[in-house]
Design an enzyme around this catalytic site. Structure first.
Site, short mmCIF file in Angstrom:
data_model
loop_
_atom_site.label_atom_id
_atom_site.label_comp_id
_atom_site.label_asym_id
_atom_site.label_seq_id
_atom_site.Cartn_x
_atom_site.Cartn_y
_atom_site.Cartn_z
N ASN A 6 22.22 33.16 -47.30
CA ASN A 6 20.80 32.93 -47.74
C ASN A 6 19.84 32.98 -46.76
OD1 ASN A 6 18.26 31.43 -48.51
ND2 ASN A 6 19.60 30.66 -50.00
N ASP A 8 16.39 32.68 -46.97
CA ASP A 8 15.09 32.32 -47.09
C ASP A 8 14.27 31.83 -45.96
OD1 ASP A 8 15.77 32.86 -49.83
OD2 ASP A 8 15.80 30.69 -50.31
N HIS A 9 14.98 31.14 -45.13
CA HIS A 9 14.48 30.53 -43.99
C HIS A 9 13.89 31.32 -42.76
CE1 HIS A 9 14.49 26.74 -46.12
NE2 HIS A 9 15.79 26.85 -46.15
N ARG A 17 3.54 30.93 -39.69
CA ARG A 17 2.33 31.53 -39.08
C ARG A 17 1.58 32.83 -39.66
NH1 ARG A 17 2.53 30.09 -33.45
NH2 ARG A 17 0.49 31.24 -33.40
N HIS A 42 15.78 33.19 -52.52
CA HIS A 42 15.33 32.62 -53.82
C HIS A 42 13.82 32.85 -53.88
CE1 HIS A 42 14.81 28.15 -55.39
NE2 HIS A 42 14.15 29.05 -56.26
N ARG A 44 10.64 31.69 -55.30
CA ARG A 44 10.20 30.48 -55.56
C ARG A 44 8.97 30.67 -56.37
NH1 ARG A 44 12.99 25.63 -53.42
NH2 ARG A 44 11.37 24.61 -55.00
N ARG A 48 6.81 30.18 -51.57
CA ARG A 48 6.67 29.53 -50.09
C ARG A 48 7.47 30.23 -48.87
NH1 ARG A 48 10.14 24.10 -51.14
NH2 ARG A 48 8.77 23.78 -52.92
N HIS A 49 8.45 30.84 -49.47
CA HIS A 49 9.09 31.87 -48.30
C HIS A 49 9.02 33.31 -48.53
CE1 HIS A 49 12.58 30.37 -50.72
NE2 HIS A 49 12.50 29.07 -50.20
N GLU A 69 18.10 34.49 -56.37
CA GLU A 69 18.04 32.88 -57.00
C GLU A 69 16.75 32.81 -57.77
OE1 GLU A 69 18.39 29.38 -54.43
OE2 GLU A 69 20.27 30.27 -53.97
N THR A 99 14.04 21.53 -51.15
CA THR A 99 14.97 22.66 -51.38
C THR A 99 15.33 22.12 -52.72
OG1 THR A 99 16.77 23.72 -50.88
CG2 THR A 99 16.83 21.33 -50.29
N THR A 100 16.26 23.05 -53.26
CA THR A 100 16.80 22.85 -54.74
C THR A 100 17.54 21.29 -54.72
OG1 THR A 100 17.28 25.12 -54.78
CG2 THR A 100 18.02 23.87 -56.53
N GLU A 150 27.52 28.41 -59.67
CA GLU A 150 27.81 27.91 -58.49
C GLU A 150 27.75 26.48 -58.50
OE1 GLU A 150 24.66 29.46 -55.75
OE2 GLU A 150 24.95 27.95 -54.40
N HIS A 189 25.19 24.91 -50.96
CA HIS A 189 24.04 23.90 -50.68
C HIS A 189 24.54 22.78 -49.58
CE1 HIS A 189 20.19 21.67 -51.12
NE2 HIS A 189 19.88 22.67 -51.71
N GLY A 190 23.81 22.81 -48.53
CA GLY A 190 24.09 21.91 -47.37
C GLY A 190 25.47 22.08 -46.65
N GLY A 211 22.68 29.09 -46.24
CA GLY A 211 21.41 29.45 -45.66
C GLY A 211 21.08 28.62 -44.30
N HIS A 212 20.65 27.48 -44.68
CA HIS A 212 19.89 26.70 -43.51
C HIS A 212 20.86 26.74 -42.28
CE1 HIS A 212 18.42 22.93 -41.56
NE2 HIS A 212 17.26 23.60 -41.97
N1 PXP Z 1 22.92 27.58 -53.27
C1 PXP Z 1 21.39 27.30 -54.01
C2 PXP Z 1 21.63 27.25 -55.52
C3 PXP Z 1 20.43 26.80 -53.11
O1 PXP Z 1 19.28 26.63 -53.89
C4 PXP Z 1 20.47 26.93 -51.76
C5 PXP Z 1 19.37 26.50 -51.01
O2 PXP Z 1 18.19 27.37 -51.20
C6 PXP Z 1 21.78 27.22 -51.25
C7 PXP Z 1 23.00 27.50 -51.92
C8 PXP Z 1 21.96 27.34 -49.85
O3 PXP Z 1 21.71 25.89 -49.15
P1 PXP Z 1 21.64 25.65 -47.74
O4 PXP Z 1 20.43 26.23 -47.27
O5 PXP Z 1 21.57 24.27 -47.70
O6 PXP Z 1 22.90 26.20 -47.39
#
Ligand code: PXP
Length: 241
Positions: A6, A8-9, A17, A42, A44, A48-49, A69, A99-100, A150, A189-190, A211-212
């Site tokens: 992912n 997004d970040h 910026r 994602h 949104r 935002r990103h 997403e 975040t979600t 998921e 997620h996480g 992602g993160h």
């Molecule tokens: N899966 C879903 C559905 C999410 O919304 C996210 C965060 O955007 C992720 C996975 C990835 O999560 P993380 O950035 O914590 O790895």
């Protein structure tokens, strides 16, 4: 075990910026070069990103799988029908959240969720529903006709050491149920380098969305290295499994 990164970040940093860099399109290519099996973004409602421009360009450039997403709104479904990602993952979305937070309510689905599943399915776009790891949610996803889900790994990732085994077991049961119903099972997620391995070892899970932790590590070691480090852990898990 497939890894969908992912990105997004990467866009979050750009938006911080208001610059044109770093570009998620470039980031996606580096993830693929490092061996990622897919790219997740994602879009949104508040943009935002990831932006509409990113979605359209990534559709043209991603050579692995593009997982879009999005919330189950008419606007997002319209974009998906135009862009045709390889997969859509429907998620709940609240404007004020960082975040979600939590999975979709699939047990009492909104009309919007039903409509999104129908419209995307009719267009031949595989739909995954992001759900909490409960047996009810797995059954309800199947009943909604979605071919994939998921599993939300947030509770496992945030659990204390004493609670982690319980949360892992919930994921294991949900993954097994889902696979038995013929659903394609992802999780995410996480997930981070220290906590990913037990999840990667669970039977039935075909891919992880991360992602993160990868983007954060990339700031220190570079994006390709960060993706390779994660893939190495997932592959190590496969040998042990
Ligand atoms: N899966 C879903 C559905 C999410 O919304 C996210 C965060 O955007 C992720 C996975 C990835 O999560 P993380 O950035 O914590 O790895």
């Amino acid at each position: 075990m497939n890894l969908h990164v992912n990105i997004d970040h990467v866009a979050t940093l750009r938006q911080a910026r208001g610059t044109r860099y770093p570009d998620p399109v470039w980031a996606a290519a580096l993830c693929e070069l490092a061996g990622a099996h897919g790219i997740t973004i994602h879009l949104r409602e508040d943009r935002r990103h990831i932006s509409d421009r990113d979605v359209r360009l990534l559709r043209q450039t991603v050579r692995s799988k593009l997982n879009l997403e999005m919330a189950a709104t008419d606007e997002m479904v319209g974009i998906a029908l135009e862009v045709l990602p390889d997969l859509v993952t429907l998620v709940p979305e609240k404007r004020e959240e960082r975040t979600t937070e939590g999975g979709l309510d699939v047990v009492t689905p909104s009309d919007g969720l039903r409509r999104a599943c129908q419209r995307l399915g009719a267009a031949g776009i595989p739909v995954a529903l992001f759900v909490d790891p409960t047996r009810e949610a797995v059954k309800a996803t199947h009943a909604l006709g979605a071919p994939a889900l998921e599993l939300h790994t947030g509770d496992y990732c945030e659990a204390t050491a004493a609670r982690a085994a319980v949360e892992l077991d919930r994921l294991a049961v949900a993954a097994e149920d889902a696979a038995a119903l013929g659903l394609h099972v992802a999780a995410g997620h996480g997930l981070d380098y220290p906590n990913v391995r037990p999840v990667a070892l669970l039977p039935g899970i075909a891919e992880l969305n991360i992602g993160h932790s990868i983007i954060a590590r990339a700031v220190m070691v570079g994006l390709e290295q960060a993706v390779r480090d994660m893939l190495a852990i997932l592959r190590e898990g496969e040998r042990v499994a």
